[in-house]
Design a protein around this motif. Structure first.
Motif, PDB file in Angstrom:
ATOM      1  N   ASP A   5      32.155  54.813   9.351  1.00 49.13           N
ATOM      2  CA  ASP A   5      31.537  56.027   8.823  1.00 49.13           C
ATOM      3  C   ASP A   5      30.407  55.763   7.842  1.00 49.13           C
ATOM      4  OD1 ASP A   5      33.461  57.963  10.058  1.00 49.13           O
ATOM      5  OD2 ASP A   5      34.869  56.755   8.896  1.00 49.13           O
ATOM      6  N   MET A  19      44.614  63.064   7.873  1.00 45.97           N
ATOM      7  CA  MET A  19      43.220  62.669   8.106  1.00 45.97           C
ATOM      8  C   MET A  19      43.085  61.170   7.831  1.00 45.97           C
ATOM      9  SD  MET A  19      39.866  64.177   6.220  1.00 45.97           S
ATOM     10  CE  MET A  19      38.422  64.336   7.202  1.00 45.97           C
ATOM     11  N   ALA A  20      42.432  60.488   8.728  1.00 41.78           N
ATOM     12  CA  ALA A  20      42.235  59.044   8.598  1.00 41.78           C
ATOM     13  C   ALA A  20      41.246  58.736   7.482  1.00 41.78           C
ATOM     14  CB  ALA A  20      41.729  58.466   9.912  1.00 41.78           C
ATOM     15  N   ALA A  21      41.457  57.608   6.833  1.00 38.33           N
ATOM     16  CA  ALA A  21      40.538  57.163   5.788  1.00 38.33           C
ATOM     17  C   ALA A  21      39.185  56.838   6.404  1.00 38.33           C
ATOM     18  CB  ALA A  21      41.106  55.926   5.095  1.00 38.33           C
ATOM     19  N   PRO A  22      38.087  57.185   5.726  1.00 38.34           N
ATOM     20  CA  PRO A  22      36.767  56.795   6.235  1.00 38.34           C
ATOM     21  C   PRO A  22      36.678  55.269   6.367  1.00 38.34           C
ATOM     22  CG  PRO A  22      36.553  58.361   4.422  1.00 38.34           C
ATOM     23  CD  PRO A  22      37.994  57.941   4.473  1.00 38.34           C
ATOM     24  N   ARG A  23      36.073  54.833   7.457  1.00 39.99           N
ATOM     25  CA  ARG A  23      35.929  53.403   7.728  1.00 39.99           C
ATOM     26  C   ARG A  23      34.599  52.909   7.179  1.00 39.99           C
ATOM     27  NH1 ARG A  23      38.842  50.908  11.810  1.00 39.99           N
ATOM     28  NH2 ARG A  23      36.956  50.003  12.737  1.00 39.99           N
ATOM     29  N   GLY A  53      32.984  65.078   1.376  1.00 38.11           N
ATOM     30  CA  GLY A  53      33.844  64.966   2.544  1.00 38.11           C
ATOM     31  C   GLY A  53      33.226  64.523   3.763  1.00 38.11           C
TER      32      GLY A  53
END
Length: 192
Positions: A70, A1-5, A192
């Motif tokens: 995000d 899962m990509a890190a939140p931007r 999350g």
């Protein structure tokens, strides 16, 4: 899962060492599981553009970058007066309108009303039944908030927060990484 931007908004883009400060902020974000996105990350070719066209290109690129993020962490430290940078205020509103969490921080320990009172330098007067007004007859907001009510309320309504420096009053420190990191930590506990 990509890190939140995280879109990193604030007036520090105007500093001479803005790129280095942006890199420091992105490193802090990475330590807390985020990918930091600094407005100056946009690689734009502005050669040959008029100043107006260059400004429009920068605005469009920043909007595209915000849409890819995000959440926003915004530096709302007072800028050229008692209030925050107007570009940062736009970015906070833009991200709130996108339904993204808004986190704000300031390197000023004073609430908005106290900063306006200081800025007005003794020229405020009582408006009967409503509070204080300035020399132009404009009511001074008095809601016990850090910034204009729309900024604080946007952060809180989005599930975000407003983090205030624990430092004593001094000149604004746009390079305050301690308060920035406290804000990043607050964002890291978002569900999350």
């Amino acid at each position: 899962m990509a890190a939140p931007r995280v879109y990193l908004a604030g007036p520090e883009v105007f500093l001479a060492d803005a790129v280095a400060l942006g890199e420091a902020k992105k490193a802090i974000c990475a330590r807390h599981g985020f990918e930091g996105c600094f407005p100056l990350d946009n690689a734009l070719d502005l050669a040959g553009l008029t100043p107006h066209a260059a400004g429009c290109a920068i605005s469009a690129a920043n909007e595209a970058l915000m849409r890819s993020c995000d959440l926003v962490i915004a530096n709302i430290t007072p800028f050229r007066g008692p209030g925050m940078d107007p570009g940062t205020a736009f970015e906070v509103g833009f991200m709130r309108a996108l339904g993204r969490p808004v986190f704000c921080y300031t390197a000023s320990p004073l609430p908005h009303t106290a900063r306006v009172e200081r800025w007005a330098a003794g020229t405020l007067r009582l408006r009967p039944g409503e509070g204080m007004e300035d020399a132009d007859g404009l009511l001074v907001e008095s809601f016990a908030m850090v910034e204009n009510l729309m900024i604080d309320a946007a952060a809180l309504a989005s599930g975000g927060a407003v983090v205030v420096t624990s430092a004593t009053e001094a000149a604004p420190d746009y390079r305050d990484l301690a308060t920035f990191e406290a804000c990043v930590r607050a964002a890291a506990v978002l569900p999350g």
